[in-house]
Scaffold this motif. Sequence first.
Motif, PDB file in Angstrom:
ATOM      1  N   LEU A 167       0.807  -1.215   0.000  1.00 40.91           N
ATOM      2  CA  LEU A 167       0.000   0.000   0.000  1.00 40.91           C
ATOM      3  C   LEU A 167       0.843   1.270   0.000  1.00 40.91           C
ATOM      4  CD1 LEU A 167      -2.805  -0.974   2.553  1.00 40.91           C
ATOM      5  CD2 LEU A 167      -2.995  -0.870   0.062  1.00 40.91           C
ATOM      6  N   ASP A 168       2.117   1.167   0.341  1.00 39.47           N
ATOM      7  CA  ASP A 168       2.992   2.337   0.371  1.00 39.47           C
ATOM      8  C   ASP A 168       3.781   2.413  -0.930  1.00 39.47           C
ATOM      9  OD1 ASP A 168       4.694   4.409   0.901  1.00 39.47           O
ATOM     10  OD2 ASP A 168       5.980   3.258   2.266  1.00 39.47           O
ATOM     11  N   PRO A 169       3.465   3.352  -1.806  1.00 38.13           N
ATOM     12  CA  PRO A 169       4.138   3.381  -3.119  1.00 38.13           C
ATOM     13  C   PRO A 169       5.630   3.653  -3.045  1.00 38.13           C
ATOM     14  CG  PRO A 169       2.785   5.346  -2.789  1.00 38.13           C
ATOM     15  CD  PRO A 169       2.464   4.416  -1.673  1.00 38.13           C
ATOM     16  N   ASP A 170       6.132   4.131  -1.896  1.00 39.24           N
ATOM     17  CA  ASP A 170       7.565   4.410  -1.769  1.00 39.24           C
ATOM     18  C   ASP A 170       8.339   3.253  -1.151  1.00 39.24           C
ATOM     19  OD1 ASP A 170       7.468   6.963  -2.913  1.00 39.24           O
ATOM     20  OD2 ASP A 170       6.792   7.835  -1.027  1.00 39.24           O
ATOM     21  N   THR A 171       7.659   2.158  -0.827  1.00 41.52           N
ATOM     22  CA  THR A 171       8.343   0.987  -0.297  1.00 41.52           C
ATOM     23  C   THR A 171       8.535  -0.023  -1.423  1.00 41.52           C
ATOM     24  OG1 THR A 171       7.415   1.263   1.921  1.00 41.52           O
ATOM     25  CG2 THR A 171       8.223  -0.930   1.341  1.00 41.52           C
ATOM     26  N   PRO A 172       9.786  -0.282  -1.842  1.00 47.39           N
ATOM     27  CA  PRO A 172      10.000  -1.295  -2.889  1.00 47.39           C
ATOM     28  C   PRO A 172       9.557  -2.668  -2.391  1.00 47.39           C
ATOM     29  CG  PRO A 172      11.966   0.053  -2.535  1.00 47.39           C
ATOM     30  CD  PRO A 172      11.039   0.340  -1.397  1.00 47.39           C
ATOM     31  N   VAL A 173       8.959  -3.440  -3.264  1.00 48.01           N
ATOM     32  CA  VAL A 173       8.497  -4.789  -2.921  1.00 48.01           C
ATOM     33  C   VAL A 173       9.135  -5.759  -3.901  1.00 48.01           C
ATOM     34  CG1 VAL A 173       6.514  -6.304  -2.590  1.00 48.01           C
ATOM     35  CG2 VAL A 173       6.313  -3.861  -2.048  1.00 48.01           C
ATOM     36  N   VAL A 174      10.003  -6.610  -3.390  1.00 48.68           N
ATOM     37  CA  VAL A 174      10.687  -7.585  -4.231  1.00 48.68           C
ATOM     38  C   VAL A 174       9.654  -8.524  -4.847  1.00 48.68           C
ATOM     39  CG1 VAL A 174      12.362  -9.468  -4.279  1.00 48.68           C
ATOM     40  CG2 VAL A 174      12.803  -7.441  -2.864  1.00 48.68           C
ATOM     41  N   GLY A 175       9.784  -8.751  -6.141  1.00 43.58           N
ATOM     42  CA  GLY A 175       8.855  -9.623  -6.841  1.00 43.58           C
ATOM     43  C   GLY A 175       7.618  -8.915  -7.347  1.00 43.58           C
ATOM     44  N   VAL A 176       7.492  -7.625  -6.998  1.00 38.66           N
ATOM     45  CA  VAL A 176       6.340  -6.843  -7.462  1.00 38.66           C
ATOM     46  C   VAL A 176       6.816  -5.586  -8.189  1.00 38.66           C
ATOM     47  CG1 VAL A 176       4.234  -5.598  -6.801  1.00 38.66           C
ATOM     48  CG2 VAL A 176       4.876  -7.704  -5.602  1.00 38.66           C
ATOM     49  N   THR A 177       7.693  -4.823  -7.535  1.00 40.08           N
ATOM     50  CA  THR A 177       8.216  -3.609  -8.175  1.00 40.08           C
ATOM     51  C   THR A 177       9.722  -3.674  -8.396  1.00 40.08           C
ATOM     52  OG1 THR A 177       8.538  -2.491  -6.036  1.00 40.08           O
ATOM     53  CG2 THR A 177       6.398  -2.215  -7.139  1.00 40.08           C
ATOM     54  N   THR A 178      10.410  -4.602  -7.735  1.00 39.02           N
ATOM     55  CA  THR A 178      11.855  -4.747  -7.912  1.00 39.02           C
ATOM     56  C   THR A 178      12.217  -6.222  -7.985  1.00 39.02           C
ATOM     57  OG1 THR A 178      12.288  -4.777  -5.521  1.00 39.02           O
ATOM     58  CG2 THR A 178      12.330  -2.629  -6.626  1.00 39.02           C
ATOM     59  N   GLY A 179      13.439  -6.500  -8.414  1.00 40.02           N
ATOM     60  CA  GLY A 179      13.909  -7.875  -8.479  1.00 40.02           C
ATOM     61  C   GLY A 179      13.284  -8.631  -9.627  1.00 40.02           C
ATOM     62  N   THR A 180      13.393  -9.946  -9.562  1.00 35.99           N
ATOM     63  CA  THR A 180      12.814 -10.802 -10.594  1.00 35.99           C
ATOM     64  C   THR A 180      11.320 -10.946 -10.346  1.00 35.99           C
ATOM     65  OG1 THR A 180      14.893 -12.016 -10.786  1.00 35.99           O
ATOM     66  CG2 THR A 180      12.902 -13.068 -11.678  1.00 35.99           C
ATOM     67  N   LEU A 181      10.526 -10.597 -11.342  1.00 37.00           N
ATOM     68  CA  LEU A 181       9.070 -10.637 -11.190  1.00 37.00           C
ATOM     69  C   LEU A 181       8.531 -11.960 -11.696  1.00 37.00           C
ATOM     70  CD1 LEU A 181       8.057  -7.070 -12.453  1.00 37.00           C
ATOM     71  CD2 LEU A 181       8.997  -7.747 -10.244  1.00 37.00           C
ATOM     72  N   PRO A 182       7.592 -12.564 -10.965  1.00 42.81           N
ATOM     73  CA  PRO A 182       6.965 -13.794 -11.455  1.00 42.81           C
ATOM     74  C   PRO A 182       6.111 -13.496 -12.686  1.00 42.81           C
ATOM     75  CG  PRO A 182       5.871 -13.019  -9.473  1.00 42.81           C
ATOM     76  CD  PRO A 182       7.077 -12.162  -9.640  1.00 42.81           C
ATOM     77  N   PRO A 183       5.836 -14.501 -13.506  1.00 41.62           N
ATOM     78  CA  PRO A 183       5.069 -14.274 -14.748  1.00 41.62           C
ATOM     79  C   PRO A 183       3.727 -13.591 -14.516  1.00 41.62           C
ATOM     80  CG  PRO A 183       6.048 -16.454 -14.762  1.00 41.62           C
ATOM     81  CD  PRO A 183       6.300 -15.901 -13.390  1.00 41.62           C
ATOM     82  N   ALA A 184       3.045 -13.913 -13.440  1.00 40.30           N
ATOM     83  CA  ALA A 184       1.721 -13.336 -13.212  1.00 40.30           C
ATOM     84  C   ALA A 184       1.782 -11.843 -12.949  1.00 40.30           C
ATOM     85  CB  ALA A 184       1.040 -14.033 -12.031  1.00 40.30           C
ATOM     86  N   ILE A 185       2.955 -11.303 -12.557  1.00 43.24           N
ATOM     87  CA  ILE A 185       3.109  -9.883 -12.279  1.00 43.24           C
ATOM     88  C   ILE A 185       3.712  -9.139 -13.460  1.00 43.24           C
ATOM     89  CG2 ILE A 185       4.265  -8.192 -10.794  1.00 43.24           C
ATOM     90  CD1 ILE A 185       2.003  -9.606  -9.380  1.00 43.24           C
ATOM     91  N   GLN A 186       4.712  -9.727 -14.109  1.00 44.54           N
ATOM     92  CA  GLN A 186       5.459  -8.999 -15.128  1.00 44.54           C
ATOM     93  C   GLN A 186       4.633  -8.681 -16.371  1.00 44.54           C
ATOM     94  OE1 GLN A 186       8.082 -12.111 -17.631  1.00 44.54           O
ATOM     95  NE2 GLN A 186       8.510 -12.162 -15.417  1.00 44.54           N
ATOM     96  N   ILE A 187       3.489  -9.340 -16.541  1.00 39.72           N
ATOM     97  CA  ILE A 187       2.645  -9.061 -17.715  1.00 39.72           C
ATOM     98  C   ILE A 187       1.529  -8.071 -17.395  1.00 39.72           C
ATOM     99  CG2 ILE A 187       3.076 -11.295 -18.812  1.00 39.72           C
ATOM    100  CD1 ILE A 187       0.428 -12.257 -17.627  1.00 39.72           C
ATOM    101  N   ILE A 188       1.517  -7.512 -16.178  1.00 37.96           N
ATOM    102  CA  ILE A 188       0.442  -6.615 -15.752  1.00 37.96           C
ATOM    103  C   ILE A 188       0.766  -5.165 -16.122  1.00 37.96           C
ATOM    104  CG2 ILE A 188      -0.802  -5.701 -13.748  1.00 37.96           C
ATOM    105  CD1 ILE A 188      -1.498  -8.609 -14.414  1.00 37.96           C
ATOM    106  N   ALA A 189      -0.191  -4.473 -16.706  1.00 35.94           N
ATOM    107  CA  ALA A 189      -0.126  -3.026 -16.973  1.00 35.94           C
ATOM    108  C   ALA A 189       1.126  -2.634 -17.746  1.00 35.94           C
ATOM    109  CB  ALA A 189      -0.237  -2.240 -15.665  1.00 35.94           C
ATOM    110  N   VAL A 190       1.428  -3.350 -18.768  1.00 39.64           N
ATOM    111  CA  VAL A 190       2.627  -3.082 -19.555  1.00 39.64           C
ATOM    112  C   VAL A 190       2.403  -1.833 -20.418  1.00 39.64           C
ATOM    113  CG1 VAL A 190       4.206  -3.981 -21.289  1.00 39.64           C
ATOM    114  CG2 VAL A 190       3.176  -5.534 -19.607  1.00 39.64           C
TER     115      VAL A 190
END
Length: 915
Positions: free
Chosen positions: A733-756
Amino acid sequence: MQFEGPKGEHLFRSTLVQTLFYGLFSAWVEVAQDGQAVFDWRAAGWNLHVPFVDTLFERIARPRSLKPLGLEEPLSWAAAALNRVDRIAFFTRFEEADAVRYFYEPFLAAFDPDLRKDMGVWYTPREIVRYMVERVDQVLRSELGIPDGLADPSVWVLDPCCGTGAYLVEVLARIARTLKEKGEDALTADDLKQAAMTRVAGFEIMPAPYVIAHWQVGHALRAAGAPLGPEERAAVYLTNALTGWAAPQAGAGPGDAQHGIRFTYPPLADERDEAARVKQARPILVVLGNPPYNAFAGTSPAEESGLVEPYKEGLQRDWGIRKFNLDDLYVRFFRIAERRIAGGTGRGIICFISNHSWLSSPSFVVMRQRLLAEFDRIWVDNLHGDRKSSERGRDGRTSETVFAMRGASLGIQQGTAISMLVRTPTRAATTQVLFNNRADASDAGERRGQLLAMLESSAFDEHYDQTSPVAQNRYSFRPASVAADYQSWPPLPYIAALEPFSGVVEKRHGALRSLDRSELADRMRRYFDPKISFEELKVLGIGPVEDMAGFKAYDARTRLLRSETFSEKNLRLLALYPFEVRWAYHTNVQQIWNRSRPELSARAFPGNGFVVARLRARRPEEGFPLFWTPVLPGDHILDPNAHPMPVLADPAKANLSVVARGWLAALALPNPDTDHAIAALPWHHALAIGYAPAWLAENGDAIRQDWPRVPLPDNADLLRASAALGARVAALLDPDTPVVGVTTGTLPPAIQIIAVPSKRGGGAMAEAERRLTAGWGHAGKSGAVMAGRGRISTRDYAPEEAAAAADAACLGATTHDVFLNQDAYWRNIPETVWRFTIGGYQVLKKWLSYREQPLLGRALTPAEVRYVRDVARRLTALRLMAPELDANYRACAATHRPLNGVPIAESVMTVKHDP
């Protein structure tokens, strides 16, 4: 006729042209059905049995009258167009009467859309009209002991906003069927005519639909073999239904003036007097119809003032409700009907289709309380179709409004309901409220069919659930969705030592805020510079320089310059809405901010954070009622009543109540004042519960009525596990907190295809293609930003989006491409992600509404385009957590530990407001 003021003049011109041209169309329908080869509007008979209209046409529909008005040629064009219509094809699709009724809404929408909106003109589908009339007939028989229902000569019926007469015609048809069933064929025609001329009455304020209503009733009587004679007329009157119910006092002016109209024209004065006899002397037993949905300033003359005051009595004193919307026209019609049936005839029925907000919204609590006191049984058919909240049918598709007519009208955008209220002579001890939520198909036609099918049921009440309107749920008429133990769980404020704060309030038209820190710093340095005069600042538009209610801009700046100097420390991040964080210059100097909340702002320090909740919801579709932010919370971060509760009361003390501390101690957990991770456990646990879809679905009605309540697990391991989930929620919920696997790092397939971020034809997205011009927002009154419809493309998942499709249970069966402009878009934002709503705000749509190019003044930056992508991915991750969050909620509910010595079932109403 005298039409006074700008609205009066506009109404005169509009209704004159409407009446002429729609009367022309009605005459063509009749001539065409009679087989006349060519339609000549000059020779057409205007025989509507409406004395003032007949006279009007005699005076106006002559060349010497039409030429000064410039209408003769357009009337000839209209007649020529009608002569080109394929009559066989037209009347194959439309019956004669249906055609006249059906086309008025699209006609008015094209001719005078503002007046159509102001007056709430919508075509009511025939199935809805038939259902309501049949139900009235049934209830007259079953509840009021009138065996012949509407056909009984003692039953006086009024449609107070009859429009084009659909309900009146359907009532006459029901009477005709009853008489035929009684074997009175030879007498039916005369009985039907007498009913139409006396006891089946309609009021209408707009001349054109009034004329159509007369035409429709006259046509129905001719078809039944009972045509009106030359001196006979239907009981349809041109009048303001909201006035004239009491006999005028001596010396008072005419009580039926409306929209600046004065009845100096004798036939209109006669019309007013006939309507007054219906209002004041007839024993009306049934009030039914489809009242208008929009408030219009011209419909509140002096006589109507105070009409809905009984529905406002005690709202603030008894219920703490300061903002309300009780002046909508449909509410006024409810009040008129209630007063006439309960206070006049003493028995009878009200049956309206209306906006469904009044059924549970806090604003209408006194209205519901009064209706419960005045009526014995109330049936409610929820017709769904709330397009403003993208309400869904049982098949998951967006629910059409029940008024939608394919190819002609989208219908109103509010959700609607049919309400039937009956008052019997022998009053019941308690009022029974029955609620039908089953007509929930996405397709409007299917939903209308579901209603008609109910009429065949021998056990009609089995389609309804009985509700329990009581003071604790603000007399809500909706069925309560609440777990058995919900009321035993503590409201969030019971966990806190500090009373909930209110968020900071700027109300300086954004003068103290900016998307850019350096721009805001430069602006505020100049505002603090005593060498720059106030007049110069005002010309430049720098700082809060405009006087407002209770705010004197010059005095406030003078006070500021005496109190402090510009400080970089006062440049602070402000959580304005969910995922809408801006820079603000925050100061506690009096009146620079509308409400600076010094006690709250002192707790927005590094390492702290806030769980934001609200006391009650404004609307049923508020979504998740909690939010998390580590920065200064604004007053509208939730809509409405945003109340932040900090994790830490100060850097050395947890914000936990005595009973919450006792709960943690019983779980053998360390001192929360010395271990901030322990201090955060209850608050992160609350977030984990608050974002569990099952918790919201099972307890939604109760959650919306008061502070959210959460179960407290009785063992430390479960609490730690729940808080770990809540910490993940907080990070998302905090846009300034990086979240590994969601906004940083290696993203899983279900996330990396979202809102491209994408564009038609591929390639790089240039600056011109980052301009947001798809209609997501516009400036409203006083500079307020109003959300627009925007542009999305709904589709199935593509093969390369299979990872998202595999999670359709969480993400939805369809996805969207959401457009910036004609060429650029964010590809693949799943249905539930796009609709993700927090505290009444549809997150992504709200953010976009503030970035439309005319409002922002520039194209989006690449970082902003990616920001939308990242927020969509955060919301996707939250949706994918649903199974874990639901399982955690159920485990915590099953092991709930009551807080000792606290009367949990009582509502927490206290809220701290800084002066």
